[in-house]
Design a protein around this motif. Structure first.
Motif, PDB file in Angstrom:
ATOM      1  N   GLY A  70      -1.268  -5.427 -17.730  1.00 45.11           N
ATOM      2  CA  GLY A  70      -2.382  -4.845 -16.993  1.00 45.11           C
ATOM      3  C   GLY A  70      -2.433  -3.371 -17.311  1.00 45.11           C
ATOM      4  O   GLY A  70      -1.445  -2.815 -17.809  1.00 45.11           O
ATOM      5  N   PRO A  71      -3.566  -2.714 -17.044  1.00 48.15           N
ATOM      6  CA  PRO A  71      -3.684  -1.295 -17.413  1.00 48.15           C
ATOM      7  C   PRO A  71      -2.721  -0.401 -16.623  1.00 48.15           C
ATOM      8  O   PRO A  71      -2.091  -0.856 -15.662  1.00 48.15           O
ATOM      9  CB  PRO A  71      -5.142  -0.961 -17.073  1.00 48.15           C
ATOM     10  N   ASN A  72      -2.635   0.851 -17.020  1.00 49.68           N
ATOM     11  CA  ASN A  72      -1.849   1.842 -16.275  1.00 49.68           C
ATOM     12  C   ASN A  72      -2.301   1.892 -14.841  1.00 49.68           C
ATOM     13  O   ASN A  72      -3.492   1.929 -14.566  1.00 49.68           O
ATOM     14  CB  ASN A  72      -2.065   3.233 -16.876  1.00 49.68           C
ATOM     15  N   GLY A  73      -1.354   1.901 -13.920  1.00 52.97           N
ATOM     16  CA  GLY A  73      -1.714   1.995 -12.516  1.00 52.97           C
ATOM     17  C   GLY A  73      -2.177   0.683 -11.902  1.00 52.97           C
ATOM     18  O   GLY A  73      -2.645   0.643 -10.768  1.00 52.97           O
ATOM     19  N   ALA A  74      -2.015  -0.426 -12.653  1.00 57.88           N
ATOM     20  CA  ALA A  74      -2.475  -1.739 -12.173  1.00 57.88           C
ATOM     21  C   ALA A  74      -1.606  -2.303 -11.058  1.00 57.88           C
ATOM     22  O   ALA A  74      -1.992  -3.255 -10.389  1.00 57.88           O
ATOM     23  CB  ALA A  74      -2.521  -2.728 -13.332  1.00 57.88           C
ATOM     24  N   GLY A  75      -0.412  -1.728 -10.894  1.00 57.38           N
ATOM     25  CA  GLY A  75       0.485  -2.227  -9.852  1.00 57.38           C
ATOM     26  C   GLY A  75       1.620  -3.082 -10.380  1.00 57.38           C
ATOM     27  O   GLY A  75       2.303  -3.765  -9.612  1.00 57.38           O
ATOM     28  N   LYS A  76       1.886  -3.012 -11.688  1.00 55.26           N
ATOM     29  CA  LYS A  76       2.930  -3.848 -12.289  1.00 55.26           C
ATOM     30  C   LYS A  76       4.318  -3.476 -11.744  1.00 55.26           C
ATOM     31  O   LYS A  76       5.075  -4.347 -11.308  1.00 55.26           O
ATOM     32  CB  LYS A  76       2.906  -3.700 -13.819  1.00 55.26           C
ATOM     33  N   SER A  77       4.624  -2.171 -11.767  1.00 51.36           N
ATOM     34  CA  SER A  77       5.936  -1.746 -11.259  1.00 51.36           C
ATOM     35  C   SER A  77       6.035  -1.986  -9.752  1.00 51.36           C
ATOM     36  O   SER A  77       7.094  -2.373  -9.244  1.00 51.36           O
ATOM     37  CB  SER A  77       6.162  -0.253 -11.548  1.00 51.36           C
ATOM     38  N   THR A  78       4.930  -1.779  -9.071  1.00 53.11           N
ATOM     39  CA  THR A  78       4.920  -2.000  -7.621  1.00 53.11           C
ATOM     40  C   THR A  78       5.217  -3.466  -7.302  1.00 53.11           C
ATOM     41  O   THR A  78       5.994  -3.759  -6.384  1.00 53.11           O
ATOM     42  CB  THR A  78       3.545  -1.603  -7.042  1.00 53.11           C
ATOM     43  N   LEU A  79       4.618  -4.362  -8.071  1.00 54.52           N
ATOM     44  CA  LEU A  79       4.854  -5.799  -7.866  1.00 54.52           C
ATOM     45  C   LEU A  79       6.346  -6.114  -7.987  1.00 54.52           C
ATOM     46  O   LEU A  79       6.929  -6.770  -7.121  1.00 54.52           O
ATOM     47  CB  LEU A  79       4.038  -6.607  -8.896  1.00 54.52           C
ATOM     48  N   THR A 107       0.841  -1.203   0.000  1.00 60.21           N
ATOM     49  CA  THR A 107       0.000   0.000   0.000  1.00 60.21           C
ATOM     50  C   THR A 107       0.874   1.250   0.000  1.00 60.21           C
ATOM     51  O   THR A 107       1.992   1.250   0.510  1.00 60.21           O
ATOM     52  CB  THR A 107      -0.908   0.039   1.250  1.00 60.21           C
ATOM     53  N   TYR A 108       0.348   2.281  -0.649  1.00 67.31           N
ATOM     54  CA  TYR A 108       0.947   3.621  -0.566  1.00 67.31           C
ATOM     55  C   TYR A 108      -0.041   4.489   0.207  1.00 67.31           C
ATOM     56  O   TYR A 108      -1.191   4.622  -0.214  1.00 67.31           O
ATOM     57  CB  TYR A 108       1.118   4.234  -1.959  1.00 67.31           C
ATOM     58  N   HIS A 109       0.377   5.058   1.291  1.00 67.58           N
ATOM     59  CA  HIS A 109      -0.516   5.914   2.076  1.00 67.58           C
ATOM     60  C   HIS A 109      -1.871   5.237   2.314  1.00 67.58           C
ATOM     61  O   HIS A 109      -2.918   5.803   2.019  1.00 67.58           O
ATOM     62  CB  HIS A 109      -0.733   7.278   1.399  1.00 67.58           C
ATOM     63  N   LYS A 110      -1.819   4.010   2.755  1.00 66.92           N
ATOM     64  CA  LYS A 110      -3.011   3.221   3.108  1.00 66.92           C
ATOM     65  C   LYS A 110      -3.857   2.793   1.907  1.00 66.92           C
ATOM     66  O   LYS A 110      -4.904   2.182   2.062  1.00 66.92           O
ATOM     67  CB  LYS A 110      -3.885   3.964   4.131  1.00 66.92           C
ATOM     68  N   LYS A 111      -3.425   3.153   0.693  1.00 65.67           N
ATOM     69  CA  LYS A 111      -4.183   2.745  -0.482  1.00 65.67           C
ATOM     70  C   LYS A 111      -3.462   1.555  -1.126  1.00 65.67           C
ATOM     71  O   LYS A 111      -2.310   1.677  -1.538  1.00 65.67           O
ATOM     72  CB  LYS A 111      -4.245   3.922  -1.468  1.00 65.67           C
ATOM     73  N   PRO A 112      -4.144   0.392  -1.235  1.00 67.26           N
ATOM     74  CA  PRO A 112      -3.436  -0.751  -1.810  1.00 67.26           C
ATOM     75  C   PRO A 112      -3.131  -0.562  -3.299  1.00 67.26           C
ATOM     76  O   PRO A 112      -3.979  -0.105  -4.053  1.00 67.26           O
ATOM     77  CB  PRO A 112      -4.392  -1.928  -1.592  1.00 67.26           C
ATOM     78  N   ALA A 113      -1.906  -0.894  -3.676  1.00 68.51           N
ATOM     79  CA  ALA A 113      -1.526  -0.865  -5.095  1.00 68.51           C
ATOM     80  C   ALA A 113      -1.530  -2.283  -5.656  1.00 68.51           C
ATOM     81  O   ALA A 113      -1.935  -2.498  -6.794  1.00 68.51           O
ATOM     82  CB  ALA A 113      -0.148  -0.232  -5.257  1.00 68.51           C
ATOM     83  N   VAL A 114      -1.092  -3.245  -4.858  1.00 68.18           N
ATOM     84  CA  VAL A 114      -1.303  -4.658  -5.195  1.00 68.18           C
ATOM     85  C   VAL A 114      -1.842  -5.359  -3.962  1.00 68.18           C
ATOM     86  O   VAL A 114      -1.512  -4.990  -2.823  1.00 68.18           O
ATOM     87  CB  VAL A 114      -0.029  -5.383  -5.723  1.00 68.18           C
ATOM     88  N   PRO A 116      14.854  -0.696 -14.478  1.00 68.23           N
ATOM     89  CA  PRO A 116      13.652   0.048 -14.091  1.00 68.23           C
ATOM     90  C   PRO A 116      12.978   0.722 -15.277  1.00 68.23           C
ATOM     91  O   PRO A 116      13.570   0.815 -16.359  1.00 68.23           O
ATOM     92  CB  PRO A 116      14.184   1.099 -13.109  1.00 68.23           C
ATOM     93  N   GLN A 117      11.757   1.182 -15.054  1.00 64.16           N
ATOM     94  CA  GLN A 117      11.073   1.964 -16.080  1.00 64.16           C
ATOM     95  C   GLN A 117      11.932   3.192 -16.364  1.00 64.16           C
ATOM     96  O   GLN A 117      12.506   3.781 -15.454  1.00 64.16           O
ATOM     97  CB  GLN A 117       9.688   2.378 -15.560  1.00 64.16           C
ATOM     98  N   LYS A 118      12.026   3.578 -17.618  1.00 66.53           N
ATOM     99  CA  LYS A 118      13.005   4.572 -18.044  1.00 66.53           C
ATOM    100  C   LYS A 118      12.964   5.899 -17.284  1.00 66.53           C
ATOM    101  O   LYS A 118      13.985   6.468 -16.954  1.00 66.53           O
ATOM    102  CB  LYS A 118      12.824   4.826 -19.525  1.00 66.53           C
TER     103      LYS A 118
END
Ligand code: ADP
Ligand code: MG
Length: 248
Positions: free
Chosen positions: A36-45, A12-19, A78-80
């Protein structure tokens, strides 16, 4: 052997789950896509697997050992946009960074380290740019350098986050051929990818996520209109594209 084992991962980021509540096991010796779509949590995973972000819950293992204890065996591109391309450093220095896990804290690079850096620059066809500042490279050249750095690390597990964004077609093909070469050496490569058109050609297995895990399996089994609709929320434009993809 299991390359990556994820049990009930929530970040979670600031109590909001990303994955949320993700569990999966990845066998070694395969090329695995993460879509997965933008903001799906791919980079976070990916960052959580690498221990770059703290997990709220979950157990993460790399080659059967706690993730943060096995990072020597892992390369990460990492993402560029997460890299400071204005940093005053030349191409050979970036690639040498791949050797750091092998060089002792007070040590200097050995002759072998320099040899490896040169041969990896050769592999990505960037030998003539060894002393060029990275800010002067094109998008495709920057990505080749990142790939050379990852190869120089001589790891067993590779994470690439959207490696083909802003990269010319020739570089994409060259990089993907190197990835296939890694797979033939039983290495495991995970790639976040947004171009659904290449999914069937590129990946043995596919992870589809949208905060939670939507599906994971052999690409032929999970890359279906139903699962893609579930992952992307059924937006019509994407669905039309998918139907087109299925026809090709
Ligand atoms: P993806 O890579 O699939 O596009 P991310 O993993 O980058 O998705 O982001 C997942 C969610 O977490 C998004 O809603 C994003 O806005 C949010 N997020 C990502 N990084 C941060 C951060 N450093 N701080 C707060 N929220 C973040
Ligand atoms: Mg991302």
């Amino acid at each position: 052997m299991t390359a990556v084992s994820i049990k009930n991962l929530t970040v979670t980021y600031h109590k909001k789950p990303a994955v949320k509540g993700i569990s999966l096991d990845i066998d070694e010796g395969a090329i695995i896509g993460i879509v997965g779509p933008n903001g799906a949590g791919k980079s976070t995973l990916i960052k959580a697997i690498l221990g770059l972000l703290p997990a709220d819950t979950g157990e993460l293992k790399i080659f059967g050992i706690k993730n943060t204890d096995s990072l020597k065996r892992v390369s990460y591109i990492p993402q560029k946009e997460q890299f400071d391309w204005d940093f005053p450093i030349d191409v050979s220095e970036v690639v040498m960074m791949g050797r750091y896990p092998h060089i002792s804290f007070f040590g200097r690079p050995s002759g072998r380290d320099y040899e490896i850096v040169n041969s990896m620059l050769d592999k990505v066809e960037m030998k003539n740019y060894a002393h060029t500042q990275i800010r002067n490279l094109s998008g495709g050249q920057q990505q080749r350098i990142f790939v050379a750095r990852a190869l120089a690390q001589e790891s067993d597990l590779y994470f690439l986050d959207e490696p083909f964004v802003g990269v010319d077609a020739k570089t994409e093909t060259a990089v993907f051929n190197l990835i296939k070469e890694l797979k033939s050496q039983n290495k495991t490569i995970l790639i976040v990818h947004h171009d659904l058109g290449k999914v069937r050609e590129y990946f043995d297995k596919l992870i589809l996520i949208n905060q939670t895990l939507i599906a994971y399996g052999n690409t032929d089994d999970v890359f279906t209109p139903e699962i893609i609709q579930k992952t992307y929320g059924g937006r019509l434009t994407i669905l039309q594209k998918v139907e087109q993809l299925m026809k090709d």
